[in-house]
Design an enzyme around this catalytic site. Sequence first.
Site, PDB file in Angstrom:
ATOM      1  CB  SER A  69      -0.958  -0.044   1.204  1.00 20.26           C
ATOM      2  OG  SER A  69      -1.955   0.939   1.097  1.00 20.26           O
ATOM      3  CG  ASP A 219      -4.549  -2.255   0.897  1.00 19.87           C
ATOM      4  OD1 ASP A 219      -3.341  -2.437   0.637  1.00 19.87           O
ATOM      5  OD2 ASP A 219      -4.948  -1.633   1.889  1.00 19.87           O
TER       6      ASP A 219
END
Length: 412
Positions: A69, A219
Amino acid sequence: MASNGACPMEVPQPPPWTGKLITILSIDGGGIRGLIPATIIAYLEAKLQELDGPDARIADYFDVIAGTSTGALLTAMLSAPDENNRPLFAGKDLTTFYLENGPKIFPQRKIGFLTPVANLLGNMRGPKYDGVFLHDKIKSLTRDVTISNTVTNVIVPAFDVKTLQPVIFSTYEAKADPLKDAHLSDICISTSAAPTYFPAHFFTTHSPKGQTREYHLVDGGVAANNPTMAAISMLTKEVLRKNQDFRRGSRPTEYSNYLIISIGTGQPKQAKQYTAPECAKWGMLQWLYNSGFTPIIDIFSHASSDMVDIHAAVLFEALQCEKNYLRIQDDSLMGDTSSVDIATKENMEALIQVGKNLLQKPVSRVNIDTGMFEPVPCGCKTNVITNEKALADFAEKLSAERKHRISKHNNS
């Protein structure tokens, strides 16, 4: 000034077989809290520059940089090549990137008495942010660079919602399989697509033989918010497939040869944010949204990070090489600093200060029983050492390893 014996930075880091160690930098996910590891990385690079000159960059010393991320965004900035095939960003410039772009990545809504209701209704209709600015910024930075062309090896986890399995992008694998050689921009956009915050990302890769592969990604924090063990596993996999970087007697499957710095993005453990009696009353909506936070996502990401830290810490302690593993994490975030997307000037400056304060705190490990971070005794005069001192010691080891590799490579 560079010390005597400083090695030239225009010389790429020779492969692990020429050295004694395998070096890994791992960076957690955490949205705007990426300012915390950015501050830590800037300090580490400054110490390396004291040893080897002002041109030293983080990528010159690590065999692998792994990021999830926001950690992947930092990884890309540290490893994407500029026009001279040098890292795109210096460590000192990372916080500036967040300060300039954070408010546009996470545009703040105006505060009003209907804001909580509006946020809840908005999150039910779709992602909180459209991601357009973030996507454009990543594409403009990384251009057409693919993961096989980074200046050092990178590893980035994501999660494929179509196949319901993790996808780990790796420079090593991309060089062997064109269908895994995705653009760095697609990888960063994917691993940053936190559910409820940003939209999932779809893209396709192509091989010279006309083959294609689809990716339907969100993610990487869903699978590995702390990518340390993912990096170790991928390196071990490369050894097993006889990658030439590990030839001629290097022993990378012996974890005592690893030198790892793992940097977190902070946690609000000491805030004791939720209680069982409170959570017992929650339905689906409260688990997804509560007072500006997303409990279920926060819990998954923090649990993932801590479990990896626990596994790595126990592994290195069992091998009696715990000094080769440094985890830097803060568990005292409160209020706005514990959020992943409050990108006000005040909060971003507060996060930078968290990073600076973290340097002064003692090296700590998570206690398996309490979940809290506790100082690690070192047997020295003060019985503990600070993260700042530990990073300075690691910088000396990294510099010595690079010099050793260059010397052996030149004489081989």
